[in-house]
Write an enzyme that holds these catalytic residues in place. Sequence first.
Site, PDB file in Angstrom:
ATOM      1  CE  LYS A 123      -3.515   2.138   2.705  1.00 18.25           C
ATOM      2  NZ  LYS A 123      -4.441   2.260   3.901  1.00 18.25           N
ATOM      3  CE  LYS A 166      -5.366   1.917  -0.673  1.00 19.90           C
ATOM      4  NZ  LYS A 166      -6.210   1.983   0.693  1.00 19.90           N
TER       5      LYS A 166
END
Length: 338
Positions: A207, A260
Amino acid sequence: MTASESAAPERRGPRVRRLRRLRRSEALRELLAETSVELRRLVYPVFARPGEGAPTPVGGMPGVERHGVGSLGRLGRTLASEGLRSVLVFGVARRKSADGREAWDESGVVPAAIRAVKRASPSLVVISDVCLCAYTTHGHCGPLDSKGLVDNDLAVESLARISVAHARAGADLVAPSAMMDGQVAGIRRALDAAGFGGTGILAYSTKHASSLYGPFREAEGSAPSFGDRKSYQMDWRNGREAMREMEADAREGADVLMVKPAITSLDLLARARERFDLPLAAYQVSGEYAMIKDAARQGHAEERAAVEETLGAIRRAGADLIVTYFARDVASWAAGER
Ligand code: PBG
Ligand code: ZN
């Protein structure tokens, strides 16, 4: 071999590879397309908020709303009837505190939301985001130490408590998003000790500290009150380090690995696809949603085409699952074609 290809090859020089042959008609293109984005692979993010009443809109994310628990149950039924199979639940806090204790309250908003969705539509796979930033007064993803950095191991203890509360409420998978070292191991141990050996972990493994989370932080009220998240979220410049994050999560017992934002991580997905046999997920985040919505609104892109192209590229790169705010749109387009 076509006539034009066999004619006078000596005049053409090297033999030309005729790649356009398979692009000549819509029917051929459909027959031969390598990638498709099936509805069953999409996960729809939902926001649970305290209180009841009408859903409230989220700035920057047209079509996305925060729901009270009753309304979320109804939404779950609607989503299932639209053909969606899974939701990712986020919560808006009632009261923030330094350590974010509301996050592991079993009567808190997210456990209530999980129970409501499961009751209303038992067939939906319920995934719950596990983090502290929406619950801490300072908006960081764990309690702070004396230097103002997040205390890693204290945060992991809290994430483990949150995960058990979500598992008890009925979550199928918990999704730790705090980017603390050892969070997957800590959560796995706590789930097993509490009798939730069957609850899985979808790990936000890579992330990034990204500029694309803005609308989400407004939705959840989770923007940091000072500084940024760069001391725990990943530097987007580092691809090898991303593999080390995934390696660690896989070793700690993650059931699914996630990257992400999605569109800035396609290379990481492709590399992870080669290295790991675990299912891979990608999160098309709020800023990616907002960019497409804004471009469409201003006439710079056709929304459906842009959504299909971005989701298709994420899939082609290697994602099995895609978390996207466009999931309902994809469902409605699919319904229109039946
Ligand atoms: C919380 C969390 C964030 C997102 C998912 N979980 C925001 C952040 O880290 O600041 C981003 C999702 C999105 O932008 O759609 N840890
Ligand atoms: Zn967080």
